[in-house]
Design an enzyme around this catalytic site. Structure first.
Site, PDB file in Angstrom:
ATOM      1  N   ILE A 165      -2.984  23.693  42.203  1.00  0.00           N
ATOM      2  CA  ILE A 165      -3.198  23.655  40.740  1.00  0.00           C
ATOM      3  C   ILE A 165      -2.733  22.330  40.132  1.00  0.00           C
ATOM      4  O   ILE A 165      -3.003  22.062  38.967  1.00  0.00           O
ATOM      5  CB  ILE A 165      -2.546  24.855  39.996  1.00  0.00           C
ATOM      6  N   TYR A 202      13.588  26.234  36.988  1.00  0.00           N
ATOM      7  CA  TYR A 202      12.521  27.255  37.096  1.00  0.00           C
ATOM      8  C   TYR A 202      12.375  28.028  35.787  1.00  0.00           C
ATOM      9  O   TYR A 202      11.272  28.197  35.264  1.00  0.00           O
ATOM     10  CB  TYR A 202      12.859  28.200  38.257  1.00  0.00           C
ATOM     11  N   LEU A 233      -1.884  28.174  49.558  1.00  0.00           N
ATOM     12  CA  LEU A 233      -1.245  28.761  50.748  1.00  0.00           C
ATOM     13  C   LEU A 233       0.094  28.093  51.085  1.00  0.00           C
ATOM     14  O   LEU A 233       0.497  28.050  52.240  1.00  0.00           O
ATOM     15  CB  LEU A 233      -2.183  28.722  51.975  1.00  0.00           C
ATOM     16  N   ARG A 260      26.778  32.776  45.265  1.00  0.00           N
ATOM     17  CA  ARG A 260      25.846  31.655  45.446  1.00  0.00           C
ATOM     18  C   ARG A 260      25.728  30.891  44.137  1.00  0.00           C
ATOM     19  O   ARG A 260      25.520  31.506  43.085  1.00  0.00           O
ATOM     20  CB  ARG A 260      24.459  32.172  45.836  1.00  0.00           C
ATOM     21  N   ARG A 265      21.050  43.505  38.928  1.00  0.00           N
ATOM     22  CA  ARG A 265      19.658  43.168  38.622  1.00  0.00           C
ATOM     23  C   ARG A 265      18.882  44.400  38.182  1.00  0.00           C
ATOM     24  O   ARG A 265      19.288  45.534  38.431  1.00  0.00           O
ATOM     25  CB  ARG A 265      18.970  42.608  39.882  1.00  0.00           C
ATOM     26  N   ILE A 298       2.913  39.136  44.858  1.00  0.00           N
ATOM     27  CA  ILE A 298       2.438  39.884  43.690  1.00  0.00           C
ATOM     28  C   ILE A 298       0.932  39.703  43.503  1.00  0.00           C
ATOM     29  O   ILE A 298       0.194  40.674  43.278  1.00  0.00           O
ATOM     30  CB  ILE A 298       3.209  39.442  42.426  1.00  0.00           C
ATOM     31  N   GLY A 302      24.476  29.186  41.013  1.00  0.00           N
ATOM     32  CA  GLY A 302      23.249  29.353  40.233  1.00  0.00           C
ATOM     33  C   GLY A 302      22.824  30.806  40.045  1.00  0.00           C
ATOM     34  O   GLY A 302      21.947  31.093  39.233  1.00  0.00           O
ATOM     35  N   VAL A 306      15.805  40.279  47.886  1.00  0.00           N
ATOM     36  CA  VAL A 306      16.817  40.978  48.680  1.00  0.00           C
ATOM     37  C   VAL A 306      16.303  42.290  49.281  1.00  0.00           C
ATOM     38  O   VAL A 306      16.694  42.657  50.397  1.00  0.00           O
ATOM     39  CB  VAL A 306      18.109  41.192  47.836  1.00  0.00           C
ATOM     40  N   VAL A 307      15.388  42.974  48.605  1.00  0.00           N
ATOM     41  CA  VAL A 307      14.889  44.250  49.137  1.00  0.00           C
ATOM     42  C   VAL A 307      14.148  44.002  50.451  1.00  0.00           C
ATOM     43  O   VAL A 307      14.378  44.682  51.454  1.00  0.00           O
ATOM     44  CB  VAL A 307      13.981  44.964  48.103  1.00  0.00           C
TER      45      VAL A 307
HETATM   46  N1  LIG Z   1       8.992  38.042  42.737  1.00  0.00           N
HETATM   47  C1  LIG Z   1       9.691  38.140  41.612  1.00  0.00           C
HETATM   48  O1  LIG Z   1      10.713  38.835  41.555  1.00  0.00           O
HETATM   49  C2  LIG Z   1       9.235  37.425  40.351  1.00  0.00           C
HETATM   50  C3  LIG Z   1       9.996  37.580  39.191  1.00  0.00           C
HETATM   51  C4  LIG Z   1       9.594  36.934  38.028  1.00  0.00           C
HETATM   52  C5  LIG Z   1       8.433  36.171  38.025  1.00  0.00           C
HETATM   53  N2  LIG Z   1       7.714  36.012  39.173  1.00  0.00           N
HETATM   54  C6  LIG Z   1       6.508  35.196  39.121  1.00  0.00           C
HETATM   55  O2  LIG Z   1       5.418  35.932  39.683  1.00  0.00           O
HETATM   56  C7  LIG Z   1       4.481  35.049  40.296  1.00  0.00           C
HETATM   57  C8  LIG Z   1       4.199  35.496  41.722  1.00  0.00           C
HETATM   58  O3  LIG Z   1       5.406  35.413  42.483  1.00  0.00           O
HETATM   59  P1  LIG Z   1       5.552  35.998  43.971  1.00  0.00           P
HETATM   60  O4  LIG Z   1       6.874  36.651  44.051  1.00  0.00           O
HETATM   61  O5  LIG Z   1       4.331  36.773  44.337  1.00  0.00           O
HETATM   62  O6  LIG Z   1       5.652  34.647  44.810  1.00  0.00           O
HETATM   63  P2  LIG Z   1       4.768  34.122  46.034  1.00  0.00           P
HETATM   64  O7  LIG Z   1       5.422  32.865  46.494  1.00  0.00           O
HETATM   65  O8  LIG Z   1       4.547  35.194  47.022  1.00  0.00           O
HETATM   66  O9  LIG Z   1       3.387  33.772  45.321  1.00  0.00           O
HETATM   67  C9  LIG Z   1       3.105  32.532  44.699  1.00  0.00           C
HETATM   68  C10 LIG Z   1       1.729  32.084  45.165  1.00  0.00           C
HETATM   69  O10 LIG Z   1       1.387  30.851  44.501  1.00  0.00           O
HETATM   70  C11 LIG Z   1       0.841  29.956  45.457  1.00  0.00           C
HETATM   71  N3  LIG Z   1       1.103  28.589  45.001  1.00  0.00           N
HETATM   72  C12 LIG Z   1       2.317  27.965  44.893  1.00  0.00           C
HETATM   73  N4  LIG Z   1       2.153  26.708  44.458  1.00  0.00           N
HETATM   74  C13 LIG Z   1       0.811  26.528  44.283  1.00  0.00           C
HETATM   75  C14 LIG Z   1       0.027  25.426  43.854  1.00  0.00           C
HETATM   76  N5  LIG Z   1       0.570  24.239  43.542  1.00  0.00           N
HETATM   77  N6  LIG Z   1      -1.317  25.585  43.768  1.00  0.00           N
HETATM   78  C15 LIG Z   1      -1.899  26.771  44.117  1.00  0.00           C
HETATM   79  N7  LIG Z   1      -1.195  27.839  44.530  1.00  0.00           N
HETATM   80  C16 LIG Z   1       0.144  27.720  44.608  1.00  0.00           C
HETATM   81  C17 LIG Z   1       1.569  30.287  46.759  1.00  0.00           C
HETATM   82  O11 LIG Z   1       0.890  29.844  47.916  1.00  0.00           O
HETATM   83  C18 LIG Z   1       1.672  31.802  46.673  1.00  0.00           C
HETATM   84  O12 LIG Z   1       0.537  32.435  47.239  1.00  0.00           O
HETATM   85  C19 LIG Z   1       5.098  33.653  40.182  1.00  0.00           C
HETATM   86  O13 LIG Z   1       4.537  33.001  39.054  1.00  0.00           O
HETATM   87  C20 LIG Z   1       6.570  33.926  39.957  1.00  0.00           C
HETATM   88  O14 LIG Z   1       7.214  32.868  39.278  1.00  0.00           O
HETATM   89  C21 LIG Z   1       8.088  36.620  40.340  1.00  0.00           C
END
Ligand SMILES: NC(=O)c1ccc[n+]([C@@H]2O[C@H](COP(=O)([O-])OP(=O)(O)OC[C@H]3O[C@@H](n4cnc5c(N)ncnc54)[C@H](O)[C@@H]3O)[C@@H](O)[C@H]2O)c1
Length: 315
Positions: free
Chosen positions: A54, A145, A35, A275, A217, A14, A277, A188-189
């Site tokens: 972070i 989470y 990364l 699954r 979903r 995202i 959870g 899943v997509v």
């Molecule tokens: N994908 C979904 O369906 C979804 C749904 C609800 C919320 N979110 C939230 O959206 C955000 C982005 O999710 P995503 O699907 O792109 O996941 P993603 O894993 O592709 O992106 C997360 C990014 O955070 C970085 N990261 C993880 N831990 C870190 C740390 N300790 N320090 C610095 N960087 C760190 C990772 O390297 C990665 O680039 C997240 O906060 C996630 O919880 C995603």
């Protein structure tokens, strides 16, 4: 107006789309990412990159002191429900403590607004019957989470009340689209798109009993998540919490069928057990988002766009 925006997690699925849109809109953009699940290939060449964790308050502080963003889109997180269950302390270290380090640095270095990636898909718990979860509804986090994301929402409330720090909370439904990792245990997509293109069988995990159509979903296209972030970063959503969703209930089988139709290929569908959870049903109310941002991309159009991307990009 051109502003400086920091996107944490900007090497992820995202976050990288948000960075791309910010750069295209002419904003000076930086990425902070360790990364861990993000990819170097997702880094935008026009965005400055700070490789940091972070959980390291000094590194976070140095990044904000140097880049001096006006706004922050906070996407970095431990994003897996399954991992959070296995390692709840690590989940909280990244999602709660890491965010607190970031908030501290934002306040010290004059950030005007933070946009937080929360989860509508996990925070409300089971959304039964025909219901669509609204922002004012009782939250019912059923995984570490979901607890960590809800905790941050409360910290943001406290920071707002105590320090006048501005933030917008976006509760995403199940996000899908180009660049989503097809090798993980969620998404899943992306997993189905990759497997269908490879001619491999796909598996529907049961909602209740093996052989059913799978969990229900609310699938939202990543472009809508980007739109919500850019509008929020510009301060146009104020200090609100909104669902970012479609309000459309889709089971796993509908995703399988939709992707096979888009990709013009049929593969064997197997069936697995439920699954542990997994929520049975999670659907969110899109009324406020539609009023503020317009209609979301429909599932068919979103799957077509995603399928096209996976077809053009190898494994
Ligand atoms: N994908 C979904 O369906 C979804 C749904 C609800 C919320 N979110 C939230 O959206 C955000 C982005 O999710 P995503 O699907 O792109 O996941 P993603 O894993 O592709 O992106 C997360 C990014 O955070 C970085 N990261 C993880 N831990 C870190 C740390 N300790 N320090 C610095 N960087 C760190 C990772 O390297 C990665 O680039 C997240 O906060 C996630 O919880 C995603």
């Amino acid at each position: 107006m051109r502003v400086r925006v920091l996107v944490t997690g900007g090497a992820g699925f995202i976050g990288s789309h948000i960075v791309e849109a910010l750069v295209s809109a002419g904003h000076e953009t930086a990425v902070a990412d360790d990364l861990s699940t993000g990819r170097e290939r997702n880094l935008h060449p026009a965005a400055r990159f700070y490789r940091l964790d972070i959980r390291d308050p000094a590194a976070v502080d140095r990044c904000l002191a140097e880049f001096r963003p006006a706004a922050v889109s906070h996407q970095a997180a431990q994003t897996s429900v399954a991992v959070s269950t296995r390692e709840p302390a690590r989940d909280a270290e990244i999602n709660v403590l890491g965010t607190i380090h970031l908030l501290g640095a934002c306040v010290r270095h004059g950030v005007e607004r933070l946009v937080f990636a929360s989860t509508g898909g996990a925070i409300y718990g089971e959304v039964e019957g025909e219901r669509r979860a609204k922002v004012g509804d009782q939250t019912h986090p059923l995984s570490p989470y979901a607890c960590s994301k809800l905790a941050v929402e409360h910290y943001l409330d406290a920071w707002r009340a105590e320090l006048g720090f501005h933030s917008t909370v976006l509760r995403y439904a199940n996000v899908y689209g180009p660049r989503q990792d097809p090798h993980g245990e969620a998404g899943v997509v992306a997993i189905f798109a990759r497997r269908i293109l490879d001619g491999s069988a796909i598996q529907i995990n049961a909602m209740r009993d093996i052989g059913d159509d799978g969990c229900i979903r609310d699938y939202v296209y990543v472009g809508d998540v980007v739109r919500a972030n850019l509008t929020a970063l510009a301060g146009k959503l104020g200090d609100r919490t909104i669902n970012v969703c479609t309000g459309v209930a889709a089971d796993t089988k509908a995703i399988a069928r939709g992707l096979m139709a888009e990709l013009g290929r049929t593969v064997t569908i197997g069936h697995g057990p439920r699954r542990a959870g997994d929520l049975l049903r999670s659907v969110l109310d899109p009324t406020e988002m539609e009023a503020l941002l317009g209609a979301p991309v429909g599932l068919e159009a979103g799957l077509a766009e995603t399928g096209r991307w996976f077809r053009e990009h190898g494994p």
